[in-house]
Design a protein around this motif. Structure first.
Motif, PDB file in Angstrom:
ATOM      1  N   ILE A 108       0.827  -1.207   0.000  1.00 25.82           N
ATOM      2  CA  ILE A 108       0.000   0.000   0.000  1.00 25.82           C
ATOM      3  C   ILE A 108       0.863   1.259   0.000  1.00 25.82           C
ATOM      4  CG2 ILE A 108      -1.615   1.373   1.383  1.00 25.82           C
ATOM      5  CD1 ILE A 108      -2.839  -1.341   2.298  1.00 25.82           C
ATOM      6  N   MET A 109       1.872   1.294   0.871  1.00 21.65           N
ATOM      7  CA  MET A 109       2.674   2.507   1.041  1.00 21.65           C
ATOM      8  C   MET A 109       3.661   2.750  -0.102  1.00 21.65           C
ATOM      9  SD  MET A 109       1.350   3.623   3.806  1.00 21.65           S
ATOM     10  CE  MET A 109       2.422   4.973   4.208  1.00 21.65           C
ATOM     11  N   ARG A 110       4.257   1.687  -0.613  1.00 18.66           N
ATOM     12  CA  ARG A 110       5.336   1.841  -1.601  1.00 18.66           C
ATOM     13  C   ARG A 110       4.895   1.573  -3.033  1.00 18.66           C
ATOM     14  NH1 ARG A 110       8.729   2.859  -4.888  1.00 18.66           N
ATOM     15  NH2 ARG A 110      10.861   2.138  -4.946  1.00 18.66           N
ATOM     16  N   TRP A 111       3.997   0.597  -3.210  1.00 15.75           N
ATOM     17  CA  TRP A 111       3.660   0.156  -4.567  1.00 15.75           C
ATOM     18  C   TRP A 111       2.225   0.469  -4.965  1.00 15.75           C
ATOM     19  CZ3 TRP A 111       7.921  -0.697  -7.043  1.00 15.75           C
ATOM     20  CH2 TRP A 111       9.026  -1.183  -6.354  1.00 15.75           C
ATOM     21  N   ALA A 112       1.581   1.388  -4.275  1.00 13.80           N
ATOM     22  CA  ALA A 112       0.219   1.833  -4.618  1.00 13.80           C
ATOM     23  C   ALA A 112      -0.744   0.654  -4.724  1.00 13.80           C
ATOM     24  CB  ALA A 112       0.218   2.654  -5.904  1.00 13.80           C
ATOM     25  N   GLY A 113      -0.780  -0.171  -3.674  1.00 16.31           N
ATOM     26  CA  GLY A 113      -1.644  -1.346  -3.655  1.00 16.31           C
ATOM     27  C   GLY A 113      -3.097  -0.989  -3.891  1.00 16.31           C
ATOM     28  N   LYS A 114      -3.820  -1.945  -4.428  1.00 14.67           N
ATOM     29  CA  LYS A 114      -5.224  -1.747  -4.779  1.00 14.67           C
ATOM     30  C   LYS A 114      -6.108  -2.689  -3.964  1.00 14.67           C
ATOM     31  CE  LYS A 114      -4.396   0.713  -8.664  1.00 14.67           C
ATOM     32  NZ  LYS A 114      -3.931   2.008  -8.284  1.00 14.67           N
ATOM     33  N   SER A 170     -11.537  -4.422  -5.772  1.00 10.29           N
ATOM     34  CA  SER A 170     -12.317  -3.737  -6.804  1.00 10.29           C
ATOM     35  C   SER A 170     -11.479  -2.765  -7.626  1.00 10.29           C
ATOM     36  CB  SER A 170     -13.508  -3.014  -6.171  1.00 10.29           C
ATOM     37  OG  SER A 170     -13.052  -2.061  -5.229  1.00 10.29           O
ATOM     38  N   GLY A 171     -10.170  -2.720  -7.374  1.00  9.64           N
ATOM     39  CA  GLY A 171      -9.275  -1.886  -8.180  1.00  9.64           C
ATOM     40  C   GLY A 171      -9.091  -0.468  -7.681  1.00  9.64           C
ATOM     41  N   GLU A 172      -9.677  -0.138  -6.546  1.00  9.35           N
ATOM     42  CA  GLU A 172      -9.505   1.195  -5.974  1.00  9.35           C
ATOM     43  C   GLU A 172      -8.194   1.243  -5.194  1.00  9.35           C
ATOM     44  OE1 GLU A 172     -12.849   1.790  -3.454  1.00  9.35           O
ATOM     45  OE2 GLU A 172     -14.279   1.373  -5.051  1.00  9.35           O
ATOM     46  N   PRO A 173      -7.627   2.433  -5.026  1.00  8.05           N
ATOM     47  CA  PRO A 173      -6.406   2.535  -4.217  1.00  8.05           C
ATOM     48  C   PRO A 173      -6.672   2.091  -2.777  1.00  8.05           C
ATOM     49  CG  PRO A 173      -6.770   4.559  -5.464  1.00  8.05           C
ATOM     50  CD  PRO A 173      -7.998   3.710  -5.630  1.00  8.05           C
ATOM     51  N   ALA A 174      -5.816   1.235  -2.264  1.00 12.35           N
ATOM     52  CA  ALA A 174      -5.961   0.754  -0.883  1.00 12.35           C
ATOM     53  C   ALA A 174      -5.436   1.813   0.084  1.00 12.35           C
ATOM     54  CB  ALA A 174      -5.202  -0.552  -0.704  1.00 12.35           C
ATOM     55  N   THR A 175      -6.065   1.881   1.237  1.00 15.21           N
ATOM     56  CA  THR A 175      -5.678   2.842   2.272  1.00 15.21           C
ATOM     57  C   THR A 175      -5.202   2.083   3.501  1.00 15.21           C
ATOM     58  OG1 THR A 175      -7.867   2.882   3.268  1.00 15.21           O
ATOM     59  CG2 THR A 175      -7.462   4.446   1.451  1.00 15.21           C
TER      60      THR A 175
END
Length: 112
Positions: free
Chosen positions: A67-73, A76-81
């Motif tokens: 999530i922090m480094r590789w823009a995890g999703k 459903s394909g939304e950006p993970a928080t």
């Protein structure tokens, strides 16, 4: 020389490997370890319990790095928080604890 068309949103190989670990490989290690615990009637705590919980910890860390480094999703394909990460961590810990109790319970009844 022909130029490759790589989309900007394509994850780096390290990001792909990280996702494979927390989504697939880590779960496979946990499931296999719990299966062996239940089939062999391993006592608690066993070396395999250590493998299970070390793998759980590594998958949680891997998810956070994703999530922090590789823009995890999300699925459903939304950006993970970080809220998604917190829910993931709590779910993995609770389900693994339940599965571990069941594996040891099944293993204990098999050994009797």
């Amino acid at each position: 020389m022909q130029q490759q068309n790589i989309p900007d949103h394509a994850p780096a190989p390290a990001g792909c490997a990280l996702r494979l670990f927390w989504m697939l490989i880590g779960n496979a290690i946990v499931y296999a370890s719990l299966a062996v615990i239940s089939m062999n009637g391993e006592e608690f705590p066993s070396v395999l319990d250590g493998v299970v919980w070390l793998t759980v910890a590594l998958t949680i860390v891997a998810r956070r790095v994703d999530i922090m480094r590789w823009a995890g999703k999300t699925a459903s394909g939304e950006p993970a928080t970080l809220e998604h990460w917190r829910r993931y961590a709590m779910t993995v810990v609770l389900l693994t604890a339940l599965a571990s109790v069941l594996a040891h319970g099944i293993g204990g009844s098999v050994g009797s």
